[in-house]
Scaffold this active site. Structure first.
Site, mmCIF file in Angstrom:
data_model
loop_
_atom_site.group_PDB
_atom_site.id
_atom_site.type_symbol
_atom_site.label_atom_id
_atom_site.label_comp_id
_atom_site.label_asym_id
_atom_site.label_seq_id
_atom_site.Cartn_x
_atom_site.Cartn_y
_atom_site.Cartn_z
ATOM 1 N N GLU A 1 15.745 23.632 -12.845
ATOM 2 C CA GLU A 1 15.262 23.963 -14.186
ATOM 3 C C GLU A 1 16.190 23.345 -15.229
ATOM 4 O O GLU A 1 17.245 23.928 -15.559
ATOM 5 C CB GLU A 1 15.246 25.484 -14.382
ATOM 6 C CG GLU A 1 14.320 26.218 -13.452
ATOM 7 C CD GLU A 1 13.847 27.531 -14.069
ATOM 8 O OE1 GLU A 1 12.637 27.699 -14.223
ATOM 9 O OE2 GLU A 1 14.696 28.369 -14.417
ATOM 10 N N HIS B 1 19.616 32.175 -12.908
ATOM 11 C CA HIS B 1 18.782 31.570 -13.952
ATOM 12 C C HIS B 1 19.687 31.165 -15.122
ATOM 13 O O HIS B 1 20.685 31.839 -15.407
ATOM 14 C CB HIS B 1 17.721 32.578 -14.409
ATOM 15 C CG HIS B 1 16.705 31.960 -15.308
ATOM 16 N ND1 HIS B 1 16.948 31.734 -16.641
ATOM 17 C CD2 HIS B 1 15.455 31.498 -15.064
ATOM 18 C CE1 HIS B 1 15.879 31.159 -17.180
ATOM 19 N NE2 HIS B 1 14.967 31.009 -16.239
ATOM 20 N N GLY C 1 6.941 31.218 -19.562
ATOM 21 C CA GLY C 1 5.952 31.580 -20.584
ATOM 22 C C GLY C 1 4.515 31.613 -20.087
ATOM 23 O O GLY C 1 3.772 32.556 -20.377
ATOM 24 N N GLY D 1 11.295 26.993 -21.929
ATOM 25 C CA GLY D 1 10.782 27.681 -23.111
ATOM 26 C C GLY D 1 10.700 26.811 -24.352
ATOM 27 O O GLY D 1 10.481 27.306 -25.456
ATOM 28 N N SER E 1 8.831 24.755 -18.877
ATOM 29 C CA SER E 1 7.606 24.437 -19.621
ATOM 30 C C SER E 1 6.470 23.921 -18.738
ATOM 31 O O SER E 1 5.712 23.032 -19.129
ATOM 32 C CB SER E 1 7.903 23.444 -20.746
ATOM 33 O OG SER E 1 8.800 24.015 -21.686
ATOM 34 N N ASN F 1 8.048 34.082 -13.601
ATOM 35 C CA ASN F 1 9.239 34.775 -14.104
ATOM 36 C C ASN F 1 8.849 35.403 -15.447
ATOM 37 O O ASN F 1 8.803 34.718 -16.461
ATOM 38 C CB ASN F 1 10.376 33.748 -14.268
ATOM 39 C CG ASN F 1 11.607 34.343 -14.913
ATOM 40 O OD1 ASN F 1 11.708 35.558 -15.089
ATOM 41 N ND2 ASN F 1 12.561 33.487 -15.262
ATOM 42 N N LYS G 1 10.419 37.418 -17.205
ATOM 43 C CA LYS G 1 11.587 37.666 -18.074
ATOM 44 C C LYS G 1 11.499 39.077 -18.674
ATOM 45 O O LYS G 1 11.019 39.993 -18.009
ATOM 46 C CB LYS G 1 11.693 36.565 -19.134
ATOM 47 C CG LYS G 1 11.675 35.163 -18.496
ATOM 48 C CD LYS G 1 12.069 34.053 -19.407
ATOM 49 C CE LYS G 1 12.026 32.733 -18.652
ATOM 50 N NZ LYS G 1 12.476 31.599 -19.438
ATOM 51 N N GLU H 1 19.425 31.536 -18.155
ATOM 52 C CA GLU H 1 19.615 32.587 -19.171
ATOM 53 C C GLU H 1 20.674 33.590 -18.720
ATOM 54 O O GLU H 1 21.395 34.156 -19.542
ATOM 55 C CB GLU H 1 18.270 33.265 -19.467
ATOM 56 C CG GLU H 1 17.364 32.334 -20.292
ATOM 57 C CD GLU H 1 15.879 32.490 -20.047
ATOM 58 O OE1 GLU H 1 15.448 33.507 -19.475
ATOM 59 O OE2 GLU H 1 15.135 31.556 -20.419
HETATM 60 P P1 PGA Z 1 9.299 28.397 -19.163
HETATM 61 O O1 PGA Z 1 10.443 29.152 -18.345
HETATM 62 O O2 PGA Z 1 8.167 28.112 -18.213
HETATM 63 O O3 PGA Z 1 8.909 29.351 -20.253
HETATM 64 O O4 PGA Z 1 9.892 27.134 -19.688
HETATM 65 C C1 PGA Z 1 10.770 28.780 -17.033
HETATM 66 C C2 PGA Z 1 11.892 29.633 -16.531
HETATM 67 O O5 PGA Z 1 12.783 29.973 -17.315
HETATM 68 O O6 PGA Z 1 11.928 30.033 -15.350
#
Ligand code: PGA
Length: 246
Positions: free
Chosen positions: A165, A95, A231, A171, A209, A10, A12, A97
């Protein structure tokens, strides 16, 4: 039951035209022969360029969101049919976000996922609790509400993916423990068993993460059928290391 693992990146709202192309090339060339399914989900505006690079390869393309409408006066939105037209086979839906910054509700998630399925896309439907909800012992209640409210009637174990998640792990560098991941994944599998046709085929992937140094441990847990990587998907070497562990 063995399910083929899915490692989805992802991206983003990151990158530029040039870096997106390099990343896609590097992921494609570095993962030939890997045992898992791999998908990359770039920002909409790079779907065309990345799609051309991964076309006819083992790398699948995904969007990060879609509209629940077919077409019309919906400024700024992108339809599921448009994503399919650009070669997408997956779309991330709900998601955290999007829930946090765009007020997406479980009902909205359900209608988007339903639209995605009707256009032949596999929605990666995200669920997860906040830190405050976990601290109050509400995790499984939150997950069950998100599943009941967000999974459309047309979903089966084959045409959708569920991503667990935990919001507090996204993140942040804070990863859920093995016990925490296993508890929720087992709960999701049990919860969906009677509600989904072909539920044994359902892939339940973990996100939050996931990095090269924790991927192998997470990916070998029961009922963890892959990872949604944020990330670490922006660096080809890290994303490839995670996919290699799958
Ligand atoms: P992250 O994000 O690996 O940066 O924690 C995962 C996600 O939001 O899908």
């Amino acid at each position: 039951m063995t399910r083929k693992k899915l490692i989805a990146g992802n991206w983003k709202m990151n990158g530029a035209r040039a870096t997106a192309a390099v990343l896609a090339e590097d992921v494609k060339s570095g993962s030939a022969g890997f045992a898992c399914d791999i998908a990359v989900c770039p920002p909409f505006i790079y779907l065309h360029a990345v799609g051309k690079i991964v076309a006819d390869s083992h790398i699948a393309l995904g969007g990060q969101n879609c509209s629940d409408k077919d077409d019309g006066a919906f400024t700024g939105d992108t339809s599921a049919a448009m994503l399919a037209d650009y070669g997408c086979s997956y779309v991330i839906i709900g998601h955290s976000e999007r829930r946090q910054y765009h007020g997406e509700s479980d009902g909205g998630v359900k209608s988007k996922a339903s639209k995605a399925i009707s256009k032949g896309l596999v929605p990666i439907i995200c669920v997860g609790e906040t830190e405050a909800q976990r601290d109050k012992g509400e995790t499984l209640g939150v997950i069950s509400r998100q599943l009941d409210g967000g999974i459309p009637e047309s979903a089966t174990g084959r045409n959708c993916v569920i991503a667990y998640e935990p919001v507090w792990a996204i993140g942040t560098g804070k990863v859920a423990t093995e016990a925490e991941i296993m508890q929720v994944h087992e709960f999701i599998r049990g919860h969906m068993k009677s509600r989904l046709a072909e539920s044994d085929n359902l892939r339940i992937i973990y996100g939050g993460s996931v990095k090269p140094d924790n991927a192998a441990v997470i990916l070998k847990l029961d009922n963890v059928d892959g990872a949604l990587v944020g990330g670490a998907s922006l660096k080809a070497a890290d994303f490839l290391a995670i996919a290699r562990a799958a």
